[in-house]
Design an enzyme around this catalytic site. Sequence first.
Site, short mmCIF file in Angstrom:
data_model
loop_
_atom_site.label_atom_id
_atom_site.label_comp_id
_atom_site.label_asym_id
_atom_site.label_seq_id
_atom_site.Cartn_x
_atom_site.Cartn_y
_atom_site.Cartn_z
CG HIS A 138 -2.14 0.83 1.03
ND1 HIS A 138 -2.13 2.21 1.17
CD2 HIS A 138 -3.41 0.50 0.67
CE1 HIS A 138 -3.35 2.68 0.93
NE2 HIS A 138 -4.15 1.67 0.63
CG HIS A 139 1.55 5.28 -2.68
ND1 HIS A 139 2.52 5.99 -2.01
CD2 HIS A 139 1.71 5.61 -3.99
CE1 HIS A 139 3.22 6.72 -2.87
NE2 HIS A 139 2.75 6.49 -4.07
CB SER A 140 -0.74 4.40 3.44
OG SER A 140 -1.01 3.02 3.64
#
Length: 452
Positions: A138-140
């Site tokens: 996930h980009h987070s």
Amino acid sequence: MELISPTDSMFLLGESREHPMHVAGLQLFEPPSGAGPDFVKDMYDTIVKNDDFQPTFRKHPGRLLGGISSFAWAFDDDVDIDYHLRRSALPRPGRVRDLLELVSRLHGTLLDRHRPLWEASLVEGLSDGRFAVYSKTHHSLLDGVSAQRLAMRSMTPDPNDRDIRVPWTLKPKSRKPRPAQSTLRSVIDAAGSVAALGPSSLSLARAALIEQQLTLPFRAPKTMFNVPIGGARRAAAQSWPLARFKGVKDATGATVNDVVLAMCAGALRAYLSEHEALPDTPLVAMVPVSLRAEHEQDAGGNMVGTILCNLATDIEDPAKRLEAISTSMSANKKVFAELPRMQALALSAFLSSGVALALVPGFASSAPPPFNIVISNVPGAREPMYWNGARLDGNYPLSIALDGQALNITLTNNADNLDFGLVGCRRSVPHLQRLLGHLEDALADLERACGL
């Protein structure tokens, strides 16, 4: 629990079934000489026995007020590796096309927020004997640059090194601690830069956007890529020799990245012309650039700046198109080079604001696009790399498509090649694989224009 930074939280808040917010990579490996039929199985069995997970790979959104939150991290003490790492095989005949079809489906599915936000698949069954690894995070948790660096650290330039390393077990690189006074000074400087953004925003905008002619958002033409999208994805991938790009670079004085952008511009021009959808005004690309210092490269989270580039798709001549692209990139880089990092981040946030606005329902269909496409060049390995003796043949980064941004092109250097990964909305970008042919034609056109 740990609070999630505002930037990282944005990737969680903006995620929906139509907008999976993970970055991914597809890696192709050639097994070592003498590898038996159980080579991949034996690797899988070894990996799943390792229960040492670094904090980044134990994170998932925590529960607040009875529900899953996008504002605080929880950490799993017992990661279910059998869920996060899968082993699968392709149906016969095991073509690369079959692999990309599998990857397309994997790339369109959401990560489970009740678990740490990453998955990986070991894929065998290619007819030529190679195997693949598809992984997504996930980009987070990680931006594309950090994810790529971790992937490269799990490999080695030594073909005889048979230690099996995986990104989720790698400890951050050690670095010398900074003196307290230096740390305090950095905090004060950063706070000062942030505070200065308020009263100086008008003068900064005038200097950067008017006097230095920085490319502005929301001046791009509307194209077939700038529409609301669905959740299904199509992925395409191909490698080109780095020497071809360097040949054009040496003949023109442009940078390798300028040549890459010109190649993409030529391909986009041909693809849109093929669909009778080429606008009269030039397309604009958002080009991410890392703003991390060297000692921060393994850190989690996101620290990415953005430049907007005129792709000059209205120019027919490939040499003149390259010249216009090179001029646009040079002028925009000059602005960022003269700004402190905090102000560069603030300016990047303004230039890339369309990414966040694309998450607002109805925005992509009613507003002009801030830019037409994201084209990202992620640093990779400069020498041949190996994993348990298997040679890395291809390393294809796969990024995010959004409402109003139905196509993404990301590439990385892999020894003597540049490896391109294309991700498109399955509905909005028909026959995505045809772009690979247009990319080859565009590079050949540049070579011919240079007399190569």
